[in-house]
Design an enzyme around this catalytic site. Structure first.
Site, PDB file in Angstrom:
ATOM      1  N   SER A   1       0.816  -1.218   0.000  1.00  0.00           N
ATOM      2  CA  SER A   1       0.000   0.000   0.000  1.00  0.00           C
ATOM      3  C   SER A   1       0.848   1.266   0.000  1.00  0.00           C
ATOM      4  CB  SER A   1      -0.948  -0.003   1.210  1.00  0.00           C
ATOM      5  OG  SER A   1      -0.220  -0.109   2.421  1.00  0.00           O
TER       6      SER A   1
ATOM      7  N   ASN B   1       5.543   2.334   2.674  1.00  0.00           N
ATOM      8  CA  ASN B   1       6.777   3.097   2.856  1.00  0.00           C
ATOM      9  C   ASN B   1       6.663   4.529   2.335  1.00  0.00           C
ATOM     10  OD1 ASN B   1       9.332   3.066   3.958  1.00  0.00           O
ATOM     11  ND2 ASN B   1      10.334   2.387   2.087  1.00  0.00           N
ATOM     12  N   THR B   2       5.760   4.747   1.380  1.00  0.00           N
ATOM     13  CA  THR B   2       5.536   6.097   0.852  1.00  0.00           C
ATOM     14  C   THR B   2       5.238   7.092   1.964  1.00  0.00           C
ATOM     15  OG1 THR B   2       4.777   5.292  -1.295  1.00  0.00           O
ATOM     16  CG2 THR B   2       3.989   7.466  -0.617  1.00  0.00           C
ATOM     17  N   TYR B   3       4.533   6.638   2.983  1.00  0.00           N
ATOM     18  CA  TYR B   3       4.112   7.512   4.083  1.00  0.00           C
ATOM     19  C   TYR B   3       5.298   8.253   4.695  1.00  0.00           C
ATOM     20  CZ  TYR B   3       1.921   8.885   8.516  1.00  0.00           C
ATOM     21  OH  TYR B   3       1.443   9.598   9.586  1.00  0.00           O
TER      22      TYR B   3
ATOM     23  N   GLY C   1      10.671  13.747   0.878  1.00  0.00           N
ATOM     24  CA  GLY C   1      10.965  14.392  -0.395  1.00  0.00           C
ATOM     25  C   GLY C   1       9.743  14.485  -1.278  1.00  0.00           C
TER      26      GLY C   1
ATOM     27  N   GLU D   1      16.479  19.845  -6.194  1.00  0.00           N
ATOM     28  CA  GLU D   1      17.216  18.894  -5.365  1.00  0.00           C
ATOM     29  C   GLU D   1      18.452  18.449  -6.121  1.00  0.00           C
ATOM     30  OE1 GLU D   1      14.568  15.762  -4.147  1.00  0.00           O
ATOM     31  OE2 GLU D   1      13.636  16.996  -2.598  1.00  0.00           O
TER      32      GLU D   1
ATOM     33  N   HIS E   1      21.328   7.308   1.684  1.00  0.00           N
ATOM     34  CA  HIS E   1      21.002   8.721   1.852  1.00  0.00           C
ATOM     35  C   HIS E   1      22.103   9.374   2.680  1.00  0.00           C
ATOM     36  CE1 HIS E   1      18.859  12.427   2.708  1.00  0.00           C
ATOM     37  NE2 HIS E   1      17.973  12.072   1.800  1.00  0.00           N
TER      38      HIS E   1
ATOM     39  N   ARG F   1      23.435  11.999  -4.810  1.00  0.00           N
ATOM     40  CA  ARG F   1      23.510  11.449  -3.459  1.00  0.00           C
ATOM     41  C   ARG F   1      24.710  10.544  -3.227  1.00  0.00           C
ATOM     42  NH1 ARG F   1      17.184   9.814  -2.312  1.00  0.00           N
ATOM     43  NH2 ARG F   1      16.438  11.927  -1.889  1.00  0.00           N
TER      44      ARG F   1
ATOM     45  N   HIS G   1      18.953   3.626   1.996  1.00  0.00           N
ATOM     46  CA  HIS G   1      17.703   4.352   1.821  1.00  0.00           C
ATOM     47  C   HIS G   1      16.812   3.777   0.730  1.00  0.00           C
ATOM     48  CE1 HIS G   1      14.959   7.713   1.744  1.00  0.00           C
ATOM     49  NE2 HIS G   1      15.307   8.061   0.525  1.00  0.00           N
TER      50      HIS G   1
ATOM     51  N   ARG H   1      19.651   6.496  -8.328  1.00  0.00           N
ATOM     52  CA  ARG H   1      18.357   7.159  -8.475  1.00  0.00           C
ATOM     53  C   ARG H   1      18.487   8.667  -8.294  1.00  0.00           C
ATOM     54  NH1 ARG H   1      14.313   8.867  -4.808  1.00  0.00           N
ATOM     55  NH2 ARG H   1      15.567   8.088  -3.083  1.00  0.00           N
TER      56      ARG H   1
END
Length: 505
Positions: A24, A51-53, A57, A117, A227, A264, A325, A360
């Site tokens: 989800s 994990n989006t929660y 960023g 960014e 990260h 990064r 990360h 990424r």
């Protein structure tokens, strides 16, 4: 390939579904909502908050008239060190504009101003202050509820079927079966298998291990993004946007030592090397205030978490460390999320669309989730439309074991951090690979529990990561070999990992 559990579907509670989406986060929720809009009745299987929660960023999108998808693609390919797939990269930057509109339509309240960014040549990052992921998650989850989509709280354990998907086993206190011809994996990445991580502990990458057991390949698992700025001795991430607003990195002498808006991997290794020299590293947010931006207003979540930990970012620099990360590699898929097993799809961080290459670009992950989540939903819709109904067969797997695994998740996290972290070399990688192989070789004797299954599948992902890190004898993007410190053009290609058939049978 083999199942981990001993089971008999004829003796388990069973239901049917047109489609089951496992996970989800933004990718899983996008698939689910798009399917519903297409007239399909999906079931959403989730073990908790996606994990989006936790993403502070934003989402990168070339929507501004002075920007262009072409420039966005150039920035992405540059960060990815020439390893991004051109076809899927074009899909990402072109279709991202429509998908941003979908998020707005679904109720995400983006800030009016965009920001820049690291690695971007234009301020194309859309945010909701410093809790973009939470805002997206809450908006999409509210829509799931308002549309009456069935949500099952549980954890995927097995994908049923050999040539094609016939259903799944999940655990919600007991084992249960959902029969389906279409299963979407949106189970997240495996960055939490390192000692220092920004990921929540429940997101462990075991969904990719399940895929390996079904004979699927992982692509580029050696590329793990670290990260640069996680608060020392915590899992609190300080978003790259803070550096975009003017925060600077200092060593313990108070001197800047790196250009903060480089990609990064460059910034993270610069910090790591300072730490290896015995220095602590600090992120100074005071220049943000001096430029006229109120930290507490622009970054309320970060500010509150720092204050809760006893730090005052307006008066003192904050000690930081790199931490794992984002898992760039994942299950091999095409541009519509299809795997090599009929009826099985993968999307989000557990999949590898190839858009990130070897590193990424900041804020491209949420974009990938919504773009390829939408495309995957359309692929499922089309495949179901052509699917001929058929009865489901009874599936059994006999396996008895009473033993305990010879390692714990913490053992694995220490091993991966020490041997396959920001800097890698051959002797350590070989030693770690042999250790993991030794841990896994007697898996058939382990007792058939949910915890052991998860530990085994995470171990398989670690095996893939170590194997491909050992094979890639160059440094590219986030993969840095001290014994091969330069890129090698002949190695500008993807890595693939599949389990040897004899390992599982």
């Amino acid at each position: 390939m083999g199942y981990f559990f001993g089971f008999d579907t004829g003796q388990l509670p069973e239901e049917e579904a047109q489609v089951v989406v496992c996970g989800s986060g933004i990718a899983g929720l996008t698939v689910t909502l798009t399917l519903k809009e297409l007239g399909i009745q999906p079931v959403l299987l989730t073990r908790g908050i996606g994990n989006t929660y936790y993403s502070q960023g934003g989402i990168a999108c070339a929507f501004h008239p002075q920007d262009s998808p072409y420039l966005h693609a150039l920035d992405t390919q540059r960060a990815g060190r020439g390893l991004c797939r051109e076809d899927t990269l074009r899909v990402l930057v072109d279709e991202g504009i429509q998908r941003l509109a979908d998020l707005i339509r679904w109720g995400v309240p983006f800030d009016p101003e965009t920001t820049i960014e690291g690695g971007h040549s234009f301020p194309r990052v859309y945010k909701v202050k410093d809790y973009t992921g939470r805002a997206i998650y809450e908006a999409l989850w509210e829509r799931v509820k308002s549309l009456g989509i069935r949500v099952v709280r549980g954890e995927l354990q097995e994908v049923l079927g050999q040539e094609r998907v016939e259903g799944l086993l999940y655990y919600d206190g007991s084992l249960k079966v959902i029969r389906t011809r279409a299963l979407v994996l949106a189970t997240g990445g495996a960055a939490s298998m390192f000692l220092h991580t920004s990921n929540p502990p429940k997101v462990r990458g075991d969904g990719m291990g399940i895929a390996l057991r079904k004979g699927l390949r992982l692509v580029n698992p050696e590329f793990v993004q670290f990260h640069p700025t996680v608060v020392e001795n915590t899992g609190i991430l300080i978003s790259e946007a803070v550096r975009g607003e003017g925060a600077v990195l200092l060593d313990q002498k108070g001197e800047r030592f790196v250009e903060e808006l480089q990609p990064r991997d460059v910034v993270a290794r610069a910090i790591y090397r300072k730490m290896k020299q015995g220095h602590r590293v600090f992120l100074d947010l005071r220049p943000v205030e001096e430029k006229g931006t109120k930290v507490a207003e622009r970054f309320p979540t970060i500010y509150a978490m720092l204050r809760e930990k006893g730090y005052d970012p307006l008066r003192e620099p904050i000690p930081v460390t790199p931490a794992s990360h984002y898992f760039i590699g994942g299950v091999e898929v095409d541009s519509y999320g299809k795997t090599t097993m009929e009826g099985l799809y993968a999307v989000g961080e557990c999949a590898c669309t190839g858009v990130h290459g070897a590193n990424r670009l900041a804020s491209n992950s949420l974009l990938e989730g919504v773009v390829f989540g939408h495309r995957t939903a359309y692929a499922v819709f089309q495949d179901l439309r052509l699917e001929r109904s058929s009865s489901y067969r009874r599936i059994k797997n006999s396996r008895q074991g009473t033993g305990k695994p010879p390692y714990t998740f913490e053992d694995l996290r220490h091993l991966m951090w020490n041997s396959c972290g920001l800097e890698r070399e051959e002797v350590e990688l070989k030693s770690a690979l042999e250790k993991v192989l030794g841990w896994l070789q007697d898996w058939r004797s382990w007792s058939s529990t949910v915890e052991n299954r998860q530990l085994f599948d995470i171990g398989l992902v670690a095996l893939a990561t170590l194997s491909c890190a050992l094979q890639r004898r160059e440094s590219r993007g986030v993969h840095y070999r001290t014994d091969y410190p330069y890129e090698r053009e002949e190695l500008r290609r993807d890595s693939f990992y599949a389990l040897e058939q004899g390992f599982m049978i």
